[in-house]
Design an enzyme around this catalytic site. Structure first.
Site, PDB file in Angstrom:
ATOM      1  N   ASP A  42      44.434  37.800  35.903  1.00 17.31           N
ATOM      2  CA  ASP A  42      42.954  37.552  35.240  1.00 17.31           C
ATOM      3  C   ASP A  42      43.036  36.138  34.802  1.00 17.31           C
ATOM      4  OD1 ASP A  42      42.654  40.239  35.459  1.00 17.31           O
ATOM      5  OD2 ASP A  42      43.052  40.625  33.205  1.00 17.31           O
TER       6      ASP A  42
ATOM      7  N   GLU B  19      33.537  45.180  36.400  1.00  9.69           N
ATOM      8  CA  GLU B  19      33.998  44.377  35.439  1.00  9.69           C
ATOM      9  C   GLU B  19      34.166  43.111  35.985  1.00  9.69           C
ATOM     10  OE1 GLU B  19      37.640  46.208  33.990  1.00  9.69           O
ATOM     11  OE2 GLU B  19      38.588  45.759  35.752  1.00  9.69           O
TER      12      GLU B  19
END
Length: 523
Positions: free
Chosen positions: A63, A291
């Site tokens: 991420d 997401e």
């Protein structure tokens, strides 16, 4: 369909894992070059420990978020590493680079959990109906930070989730507790000295669901917006927004006060933002498999682009994009689908895939997208994971390699992610002769947890196609445009990460008429 080509021929001195010439075949003679590309192995398990962190480069990345401060690009990430090597050493790992290719691990942005998280958590628990007792020792997760520069100040929006389950008065464990997004600021990323500004937003229930669950198959989310995966944008007119959300009810766009970087108030549900993307029945489905939102504005096209991660992260993760002329949407895919209302987002930009001579990559999503003004190029960065069950690697799917890829723009204004990772290969013109020969082509057609593999095609000297494709091709050297069966390909260069030894090659990338990326590489 507009496709993009990347190319040249040379070789590197070094070898790497997962490459090699099949037994009984001779390696094609390759013209040598003075370009010295990356040689580090994709299997970093032998140096994954905390003691060897100075050798990580892009190993143990998950991420990522990237910005630039002075001569350096800085990358911040989730607390995640092979074998949990980071555990006990702080939170939100970060590294830096001058060229987006070679990265130096710097350490952790935070050493301790900000005290406001526990205080806010227990204050909210006390307001529940019926009130719940405080949690004395919360179990935290540190996820998906966002780094952004605003008028000389660097903002780090960070996610802290509370893993403890909500325990009802009947002592039954139900939904896990909520998540929080906080903010810290600094004027100098190299100092790693942060001033914490406290909470920005938290996961909020909306009364549609209780925190009870009807067994393990009940996934109707308790919270309206799940307060994780923040990203930040400042519009050309100076408005600032936080985009966040994961699974529960879709993606929220939250307007910020430009002075504080926070919402003006959080007194009602409307204060938590407006949904700008969902998946499926957005009015009734409380478990939407999307997401990691990221919005960028491209002034050359006049569109806002909303990048999304679809599906579970270990294997199936894939990246989608939609666009709008208005930051608030609605956002539409390349097929005209209204993503704000729940349509599937197309194009598919990344997907589990495999070229020859390497196990391939899965879990390629949760991206950061940015433009380097000095290079005049756009970039995509995310993690990639090795597939499950790679021989000789324990828990191979837990190997998380940071990936930086160039983004190209089609003539009709859609982004395409490069099929090979960025290696700063020099930009040089390609000739028609360079294009002749054998290629591997992959269509990133969406299939849940399925890796797309390559087929062999040939560009013949008489401008016909061979192998798995039939038809014709042509090339206009003056504008560096290749056409295959009437479709345009734009030309650049790339590093063949799968070759042994690694070398420069030609690749192409583009978007098919049905919204799937097509990736190709010269063999």
């Amino acid at each position: 369909m507009i496709l993009i080509i990347i190319g040249a021929l040379s070789c590197s001195e070094d070898d790497t894992s997962f490459t090699g010439i099949p037994e009984g075949e001779e390696e094609e003679e390759i013209e040598e070059s003075d370009f010295d590309g990356p040689t580090y192995s994709d299997d970093y398990t032998s140096m994954a420990s905390w003691a060897e962190r100075s050798s990580w480069n892009l190993a143990n990345v998950h991420d990522p978020s990237i910005t630039k401060d002075g001569d350096y690009f800085y990358m911040y990430q989730t607390d995640a590493s092979y074998g949990n090597a980071h555990a006990g050493n702080g939170h939100f790992p970060y590294r830096r680079s001058t060229d987006l290719v070679n990265w130096d691990f710097q350490g952790m942005a935070f050493q301790n959990v900000p005290s406001w998280v526990k205080d806010s958590l227990n204050s909210l628990r006390a307001q529940m109906d019926p009130p719940l007792d405080p949690i004395e020792n919360p179990n935290y997760g540190f996820w998906a930070p966002e780094i952004a520069e605003v008028n000389g100040t660097y903002r780090l929006y960070y996610s802290i989730v509370v893993h403890n389950p909500i325990i009802g008065n009947d002592n039954t464990e139900y939904w896990t507790e909520r998540a929080f997004i906080g903010l810290a600021e600094t004027n100098d990323l190299s100092s790693n000295q942060w001033e914490d500004k406290g909470m920005v937003v938290n996961s909020v229930p909306d009364g549609r669901e209780t925190y009870t669950r009807n067994g393990g198959g009940d996934w109707s989310g308790y919270f309206k917006f799940n307060a994780i995966d923040p990203s930040f944008i400042e519009t050309p007119n100076g408005e600032q927004y936080l985009i966040y959300g994961s699974w529960h009810s879709g993606i929220s766009l939250l307007k910020l006060d430009p002075t504080t970087g926070k919402p003006t108030e959080l007194n009602s549900l409307e204060d938590y933002g407006t949904r700008i993307a969902g998946r499926g029945d957005v009015n009734n489905n409380r478990w939407q498999a999307l997401e990691a939102p990221e919005i960028i504005y491209n002034e050359e096209t006049g569109y806002y682009y909303l990048f999304l991660a679809y599906d579970e992260l270990s294997v199936a993760y894939n990246t989608r994009v939609a666009r709008s002329e208005n930051i608030k949407g609605p956002y539409f895919g390349i097929d005209g689908g209204n993503v704000t209302n729940g349509a599937e987002a197309f194009p598919v930009l990344t997907h589990p895939y495999k070229f020859d001579n390497q196990p391939g990559w899965v879990g390629i999503s949760h991206c950061t997208v940015f433009k380097d003004e000095a290079l005049g190029k756009w970039f995509y960065s995310s993690q990639g994971r090795l597939p499950e069950g790679v021989p000789g690697i324990n828990a191979s799917n837990a190997v998380m390699m940071g990936q930086v890829r160039e983004i190209y723009w089609t003539a009709d204004g859609w982004p395409v992610v490069a099929p090979e990772r960025y290696a700063a290969v020099p930009d040089e013109a390609v000739t028609e002769e360079d294009l002749l020969g054998n290629w591997e082509q992959i269509t990133l057609q969406y299939e849940y947890r399925t890796m797309q593999t390559s087929v062999d095609i040939v560009l013949n000297e008489n401008h016909t196609l061979g192998g798995a494709l039939s038809g014709s091709w042509s090339f206009d050297e003056s504008v560096q445009i290749l056409q295959i069966n009437g479709n345009d390909f734009i030309i650049d260069k790339a590093w063949d990460w799968e070759a042994s030894p690694r070398r420069t090659t030609i690749t192409y990338a583009g978007i098919s008429n049905n919204g799937y990326s097509i990736w190709g590489k010269k063999s």
